[in-house]
Design a protein around this motif. Sequence first.
Motif, PDB file in Angstrom:
ATOM      1  N   PRO A  35       0.824  -1.209   0.000  1.00 24.49           N
ATOM      2  CA  PRO A  35       0.000   0.000   0.000  1.00 24.49           C
ATOM      3  C   PRO A  35       0.860   1.261   0.000  1.00 24.49           C
ATOM      4  CG  PRO A  35       0.085  -0.936   2.202  1.00 24.49           C
ATOM      5  CD  PRO A  35       0.787  -1.908   1.295  1.00 24.49           C
ATOM      6  N   ASP A  36       0.422   2.252  -0.742  1.00 24.69           N
ATOM      7  CA  ASP A  36       1.157   3.503  -0.869  1.00 24.69           C
ATOM      8  C   ASP A  36       1.064   4.321   0.422  1.00 24.69           C
ATOM      9  OD1 ASP A  36       2.444   5.751  -1.894  1.00 24.69           O
ATOM     10  OD2 ASP A  36       1.354   5.674  -3.792  1.00 24.69           O
ATOM     11  N   GLU A  37       2.163   5.020   0.740  1.00 29.87           N
ATOM     12  CA  GLU A  37       2.178   6.081   1.750  1.00 29.87           C
ATOM     13  C   GLU A  37       1.692   5.633   3.130  1.00 29.87           C
ATOM     14  OE1 GLU A  37       1.598  10.877   1.166  1.00 29.87           O
ATOM     15  OE2 GLU A  37       1.900   9.454  -0.455  1.00 29.87           O
ATOM     16  N   THR A  38       2.090   4.431   3.545  1.00 26.77           N
ATOM     17  CA  THR A  38       1.682   3.898   4.846  1.00 26.77           C
ATOM     18  C   THR A  38       2.875   3.900   5.790  1.00 26.77           C
ATOM     19  OG1 THR A  38       0.017   2.503   3.777  1.00 26.77           O
ATOM     20  CG2 THR A  38       0.660   1.918   6.024  1.00 26.77           C
ATOM     21  N   ARG A  39       2.827   4.739   6.791  1.00 28.72           N
ATOM     22  CA  ARG A  39       3.974   4.870   7.689  1.00 28.72           C
ATOM     23  C   ARG A  39       3.878   3.858   8.832  1.00 28.72           C
ATOM     24  NH1 ARG A  39       2.924  10.858  10.409  1.00 28.72           N
ATOM     25  NH2 ARG A  39       1.728  10.161  12.226  1.00 28.72           N
ATOM     26  N   ALA A  40       5.023   3.468   9.348  1.00 26.20           N
ATOM     27  CA  ALA A  40       5.081   2.393  10.336  1.00 26.20           C
ATOM     28  C   ALA A  40       4.412   2.786  11.645  1.00 26.20           C
ATOM     29  CB  ALA A  40       6.527   1.991  10.580  1.00 26.20           C
ATOM     30  N   GLU A  41       4.670   3.977  12.126  1.00 24.19           N
ATOM     31  CA  GLU A  41       4.229   4.323  13.476  1.00 24.19           C
ATOM     32  C   GLU A  41       2.715   4.455  13.608  1.00 24.19           C
ATOM     33  OE1 GLU A  41       4.296   8.970  14.353  1.00 24.19           O
ATOM     34  OE2 GLU A  41       6.306   8.189  14.045  1.00 24.19           O
ATOM     35  N   PHE A 306       3.229  12.853   6.242  1.00 22.83           N
ATOM     36  CA  PHE A 306       3.205  13.755   7.407  1.00 22.83           C
ATOM     37  C   PHE A 306       1.908  13.597   8.190  1.00 22.83           C
ATOM     38  CE2 PHE A 306       6.291  16.392   4.871  1.00 22.83           C
ATOM     39  CZ  PHE A 306       7.341  16.293   5.769  1.00 22.83           C
ATOM     40  N   ALA A 307       0.779  13.494   7.487  1.00 22.72           N
ATOM     41  CA  ALA A 307      -0.525  13.221   8.106  1.00 22.72           C
ATOM     42  C   ALA A 307      -0.839  14.151   9.273  1.00 22.72           C
ATOM     43  CB  ALA A 307      -0.590  11.762   8.554  1.00 22.72           C
ATOM     44  N   GLY A 308      -0.458  15.416   9.138  1.00 22.38           N
ATOM     45  CA  GLY A 308      -0.769  16.400  10.176  1.00 22.38           C
ATOM     46  C   GLY A 308       0.364  16.680  11.131  1.00 22.38           C
ATOM     47  N   ASP A 309       1.340  15.789  11.241  1.00 21.38           N
ATOM     48  CA  ASP A 309       2.489  16.062  12.109  1.00 21.38           C
ATOM     49  C   ASP A 309       3.218  17.314  11.633  1.00 21.38           C
ATOM     50  OD1 ASP A 309       3.158  14.315  14.390  1.00 21.38           O
ATOM     51  OD2 ASP A 309       2.915  12.699  12.934  1.00 21.38           O
ATOM     52  N   PHE A 310       3.671  18.138  12.559  1.00 24.12           N
ATOM     53  CA  PHE A 310       4.317  19.425  12.287  1.00 24.12           C
ATOM     54  C   PHE A 310       3.376  20.373  11.521  1.00 24.12           C
ATOM     55  CE2 PHE A 310       7.920  16.292  12.040  1.00 24.12           C
ATOM     56  CZ  PHE A 310       8.538  16.651  13.227  1.00 24.12           C
ATOM     57  N   LEU A 312       1.923  19.564   8.819  1.00 23.70           N
ATOM     58  CA  LEU A 312       2.273  19.324   7.426  1.00 23.70           C
ATOM     59  C   LEU A 312       1.390  18.232   6.840  1.00 23.70           C
ATOM     60  CD1 LEU A 312       6.186  19.359   7.734  1.00 23.70           C
ATOM     61  CD2 LEU A 312       4.638  21.282   7.351  1.00 23.70           C
ATOM     62  N   VAL A 313       1.285  18.232   5.522  1.00 23.86           N
ATOM     63  CA  VAL A 313       0.474  17.235   4.826  1.00 23.86           C
ATOM     64  C   VAL A 313       1.308  16.586   3.724  1.00 23.86           C
ATOM     65  CG1 VAL A 313      -1.717  18.410   5.305  1.00 23.86           C
ATOM     66  CG2 VAL A 313      -0.446  18.980   3.218  1.00 23.86           C
ATOM     67  N   GLU A 314       0.868  15.389   3.324  1.00 25.75           N
ATOM     68  CA  GLU A 314       1.464  14.652   2.226  1.00 25.75           C
ATOM     69  C   GLU A 314       2.929  14.343   2.560  1.00 25.75           C
ATOM     70  OE1 GLU A 314       2.392  14.669  -2.383  1.00 25.75           O
ATOM     71  OE2 GLU A 314       2.316  16.575  -1.339  1.00 25.75           O
ATOM     72  N   LYS A 315       3.838  14.515   1.596  1.00 28.66           N
ATOM     73  CA  LYS A 315       5.265  14.286   1.832  1.00 28.66           C
ATOM     74  C   LYS A 315       6.040  15.390   1.124  1.00 28.66           C
ATOM     75  CE  LYS A 315       4.379  11.759  -2.105  1.00 28.66           C
ATOM     76  NZ  LYS A 315       3.067  11.314  -2.593  1.00 28.66           N
ATOM     77  N   TRP A 316       7.363  15.296   1.148  1.00 27.24           N
ATOM     78  CA  TRP A 316       8.183  16.319   0.509  1.00 27.24           C
ATOM     79  C   TRP A 316       9.403  15.649  -0.110  1.00 27.24           C
ATOM     80  CZ3 TRP A 316       7.473  20.752  -1.478  1.00 27.24           C
ATOM     81  CH2 TRP A 316       8.544  21.605  -1.771  1.00 27.24           C
ATOM     82  N   PRO A 317       9.749  15.972  -1.360  1.00 29.93           N
ATOM     83  CA  PRO A 317      10.833  15.259  -2.048  1.00 29.93           C
ATOM     84  C   PRO A 317      12.192  15.402  -1.384  1.00 29.93           C
ATOM     85  CG  PRO A 317      10.140  17.191  -3.302  1.00 29.93           C
ATOM     86  CD  PRO A 317       9.127  16.986  -2.228  1.00 29.93           C
ATOM     87  N   GLY A 318      12.402  16.466  -0.610  1.00 28.09           N
ATOM     88  CA  GLY A 318      13.673  16.643   0.082  1.00 28.09           C
ATOM     89  C   GLY A 318      13.574  16.371   1.563  1.00 28.09           C
ATOM     90  N   GLY A 319      12.484  15.715   1.989  1.00 29.41           N
ATOM     91  CA  GLY A 319      12.305  15.408   3.400  1.00 29.41           C
ATOM     92  C   GLY A 319      12.709  13.987   3.726  1.00 29.41           C
ATOM     93  N   ASP A 321      12.352  12.937   7.153  1.00 33.11           N
ATOM     94  CA  ASP A 321      11.830  12.724   8.500  1.00 33.11           C
ATOM     95  C   ASP A 321      11.452  11.249   8.668  1.00 33.11           C
ATOM     96  OD1 ASP A 321      10.934  15.893   9.248  1.00 33.11           O
ATOM     97  OD2 ASP A 321      10.894  15.333   7.130  1.00 33.11           O
ATOM     98  N   ASP A 322      11.580  10.728   9.875  1.00 36.94           N
ATOM     99  CA  ASP A 322      11.254   9.326  10.108  1.00 36.94           C
ATOM    100  C   ASP A 322       9.819   8.990   9.715  1.00 36.94           C
ATOM    101  OD1 ASP A 322      13.648   8.232  10.922  1.00 36.94           O
ATOM    102  OD2 ASP A 322      12.832   7.421  12.793  1.00 36.94           O
ATOM    103  N   ILE A 323       8.890   9.929   9.889  1.00 40.96           N
ATOM    104  CA  ILE A 323       7.509   9.645   9.514  1.00 40.96           C
ATOM    105  C   ILE A 323       7.351   9.492   8.006  1.00 40.96           C
ATOM    106  CG2 ILE A 323       6.255  10.526  11.501  1.00 40.96           C
ATOM    107  CD1 ILE A 323       6.242  13.253  10.319  1.00 40.96           C
ATOM    108  N   LEU A 324       8.401   9.861   7.250  1.00 37.94           N
ATOM    109  CA  LEU A 324       8.407   9.650   5.806  1.00 37.94           C
ATOM    110  C   LEU A 324       9.238   8.437   5.404  1.00 37.94           C
ATOM    111  CD1 LEU A 324       8.844  13.308   4.470  1.00 37.94           C
ATOM    112  CD2 LEU A 324       6.729  12.099   5.025  1.00 37.94           C
ATOM    113  N   THR A 325      10.359   8.198   6.070  1.00 35.35           N
ATOM    114  CA  THR A 325      11.263   7.117   5.652  1.00 35.35           C
ATOM    115  C   THR A 325      10.955   5.782   6.311  1.00 35.35           C
ATOM    116  OG1 THR A 325      12.933   7.505   7.391  1.00 35.35           O
ATOM    117  CG2 THR A 325      13.132   8.798   5.343  1.00 35.35           C
TER     118      THR A 325
END
Length: 512
Positions: A35-41, A306-310, A312-319, A321-325
């Motif tokens: 599944p796309d864009e599913t973060r572990a935490e 990001f899902a609201g953390d910081f 922020l929404v979605e993701k960022w190509p130069g980010g 952050d653990d919530i992205l990686t």
Amino acid sequence: MLQTLSILFVLLFALDCTAWRKPEDTRPNFVIFFPDETRAESIGSYGHPFVETPNLDRFAAEGTRFDQAHVLHTQCAPSRCAITTGRYMHVLGHRTQTHLVQNYEPNMFRYLKEANYTVIWYGKNDMLSADSFNSSVTDWQGLIGVTNGGNAFKFGEAGYYSFLSKPSSVFGNSTKNGDYHAVNATLEFIESDPPEPFIVFLPGMGSHPPYGAPMDYYSKYSAQQVHEKSPLRLPNLPNKPKYHTGIIKYRNLTSFNQTFFDQINAIYLGRVSYVDWVFGRLVNGIDASPFANNTAIFMSSDHGDFAGDFNLVEKWPGGVDDILTRVPMIVRIPGGAKGHVVKEPINSFDMMATILAMANVEAKHVHFARSFVDQLHGAGGNSSRTVYSEGGFLYHNEIEPNDPKQQQLSDPKNLYYARAQEELHEGSPRVVMARNVNYKLAYRPEGVSELYDLKKDQRELNNVYMNKDYAEVVRQMESDLLRWMVETGDVTPLIEDNRGLPKPPHRLQPSL
């Protein structure tokens, strides 16, 4: 009807190519749920305090869960290209959404197809160029999607670019949900006495924005639950990269209070629970089939959100952050360990090396993935390993909105228009991340670099890159990064060429 015809095509193809399993062939089948864009935490077995993911949690208890699996890039296509090639994106330039694996490049699916595996693909692409599909995949269908009710805001209103959606008018078990339809197609394939060995790849929409969900999942959680039981990381922290404020500014989100972002996270969690439900249907179907004891199931994702953390929404190509990686990596194999947790870090492209090893297929190209077959049988991880991720861009053709079909630069109503404007005017400096069990470094030659002491700061709230007490850590990790870039900066083909002149096709007659 179309689905049945597709399965018949696969069976006829298999008969024509004698792809049925020979008695001595004991290699496992594979199913990859992706599944796309599913973060572990945001999954229960990874520690989320209230999200309901019973199927994923049960699956983790039946197999091996990698607690620190990190992607190679935090956008769809670069991450997926790395997963199937075992190479970092700086090796061959798979840094964007529109530079995919070419037919001359080796990849996991092609190796398996050439080794007599039937390769089935139900879902989105973002990995292979058009020419690569025929050489790498037996049959494919674009079964993908999770319904939502459309933008919660009108064009011109603050929040239009937030990706917040209204609830869908249909339920999760509707075939209008492509991800659900893909699982049904997989189970129908499995029930049709398919050719073995096979591998089914299910790259679904998953948790990808817009932040909407089928009717029965949209309101499953509330902003109050998020606020009280799983508080989000707050914005405006010092020493953060520019995108931490740019995303809020360009998407016109500055006027919203914290409850708005808590609500985004609540809906995102609803989508994660829907991913869990669809996954449960898949696993239950496999377990009820004749292939239960010889099929390995992999569950992972291409990146987080990001899902609201910081704020922020979605993701960022130069980010990075653990919530992205950091993504889930949960694997169950025949005869494997049960309830095993590997706490040491891995990179997500290790899945390629693992699957090829299990399939007794030797990669014929230089790659950097490492097999975790031993860990699937109960071994511990490598506590001294450093894993890497990359992002950002330097040249104009690396900017996200270059895809003309998406019209991200020309159509202000496109949800990615604001992001395209930010990338175009603010840029997204290239970044390389190095992460071990103790520290995480995000090095940017231009822009703000980051260092986090993971022993004290797992949520990455305190950037200590400029703190003199960590100067030696920075020096050592940047030195390691330099060595890594030198060692992996290019790859030499394994095929060697004859330096002599080839025989010419014909001789020119000398002129008289």
